[in-house]
Scaffold this motif. Structure first.
Motif, PDB file in Angstrom:
ATOM      1  N   ALA A  18      -3.578   1.593   2.500  1.00  0.00           N
ATOM      2  CA  ALA A  18      -2.579   2.347   3.264  1.00  0.00           C
ATOM      3  C   ALA A  18      -1.652   1.387   3.989  1.00  0.00           C
ATOM      4  CB  ALA A  18      -3.255   3.271   4.261  1.00  0.00           C
ATOM      5  N   GLY A  20       0.794  -1.214   0.000  1.00  0.00           N
ATOM      6  CA  GLY A  20       0.000   0.000   0.000  1.00  0.00           C
ATOM      7  C   GLY A  20       0.830   1.269   0.000  1.00  0.00           C
ATOM      8  N   HIS A  21       0.111   2.359  -0.046  1.00  0.00           N
ATOM      9  CA  HIS A  21       0.700   3.689  -0.002  1.00  0.00           C
ATOM     10  C   HIS A  21       1.200   3.961   1.410  1.00  0.00           C
ATOM     11  CE1 HIS A  21       1.023   8.009  -0.669  1.00  0.00           C
ATOM     12  NE2 HIS A  21       0.392   8.163   0.485  1.00  0.00           N
ATOM     13  N   ARG A  81       8.692   3.170  -3.060  1.00  0.00           N
ATOM     14  CA  ARG A  81       7.887   2.433  -4.026  1.00  0.00           C
ATOM     15  C   ARG A  81       7.015   3.370  -4.850  1.00  0.00           C
ATOM     16  NH1 ARG A  81       7.541  -0.538   0.529  1.00  0.00           N
ATOM     17  NH2 ARG A  81       5.557   0.400   1.060  1.00  0.00           N
ATOM     18  N   TYR A  82       6.465   4.362  -4.204  1.00  0.00           N
ATOM     19  CA  TYR A  82       5.558   5.271  -4.884  1.00  0.00           C
ATOM     20  C   TYR A  82       6.161   6.653  -5.092  1.00  0.00           C
ATOM     21  CZ  TYR A  82       1.911   1.889  -3.895  1.00  0.00           C
ATOM     22  OH  TYR A  82       1.157   0.748  -3.848  1.00  0.00           O
ATOM     23  N   THR A 111       5.875   8.816  -2.905  1.00  0.00           N
ATOM     24  CA  THR A 111       5.027   9.685  -2.107  1.00  0.00           C
ATOM     25  C   THR A 111       4.794   9.065  -0.743  1.00  0.00           C
ATOM     26  OG1 THR A 111       2.985   8.680  -2.906  1.00  0.00           O
ATOM     27  CG2 THR A 111       3.803  10.578  -4.141  1.00  0.00           C
ATOM     28  N   VAL A 112       4.455   9.917   0.199  1.00  0.00           N
ATOM     29  CA  VAL A 112       4.102   9.480   1.537  1.00  0.00           C
ATOM     30  C   VAL A 112       3.087  10.472   2.080  1.00  0.00           C
ATOM     31  CG1 VAL A 112       6.025  10.714   2.631  1.00  0.00           C
ATOM     32  CG2 VAL A 112       4.984   8.765   3.802  1.00  0.00           C
ATOM     33  N   THR A 113       2.146   9.973   2.864  1.00  0.00           N
ATOM     34  CA  THR A 113       1.179  10.833   3.531  1.00  0.00           C
ATOM     35  C   THR A 113       1.540  10.904   5.008  1.00  0.00           C
ATOM     36  OG1 THR A 113      -0.554  10.230   1.968  1.00  0.00           O
ATOM     37  CG2 THR A 113      -1.265  11.189   4.058  1.00  0.00           C
TER      38      THR A 113
END
Length: 137
Positions: free
Chosen positions: A31, A4-5, A86-87, A89-91
């Motif tokens: 997530a 997941g993200h 991996r993406y 991005t991170v939140t």
């Protein structure tokens, strides 16, 4: 298995302000969430860890990171830099205590907003502030 993200929930204390943030993260599809506690005081961190273990949030692993010289945002940045890319991005989820009176922010340092502002320029990071509002007495 699909990964997941990455989502990082900042937690400084086990209190009511983290409840909406944890609920928010639990509802994010795909997530890959983890909690991050930045330690600025060893005794406070020890108490925090005892309180966290009582929550029994097995789906939300906790990571603890030292904050050299008390710079919480720098410790968060370092933790994000260690995320597998991996993406790209991170939140970052930042719990915030909303207070009912106009003068309460003068007493409460508004750390959540300050940390979120300091993380705005992290490449690939999106900062989400999740409020918890105290009832007016």
């Amino acid at each position: 298995m699909a990964r997941g993200h990455p989502v990082v929930v900042l937690v400084s204390a086990v209190d009511r302000r983290i409840v909406p943030a944890i609920r928010f993260v639990s509802r994010l599809p795909l997530a890959e969430a983890r909690a991050l506690h930045v330690s600025v005081d060893a005794e406070v961190t020890r108490q925090f860890l005892e309180d966290w273990m009582r929550l029994d949030l097995t789906w939300l692993p906790l990571h603890v990171r030292e904050a050299p010289s008390g710079h919480v945002a720098n410790a968060v940045r370092a933790a994000i830099d260690e995320q597998p890319d991996r993406y790209g991005t991170v939140t970052i989820v930042v719990p915030e205590l909303n207070v009912p009176r106009w003068w309460h922010p003068l007493l409460h340092r508004q750390d959540a907003r300050r940390i979120a502002a300091q993380l705005q320029d992290v490449p690939g990071a999106t900062t989400v502030i999740v409020p918890f509002t105290l009832d007016d007495p």
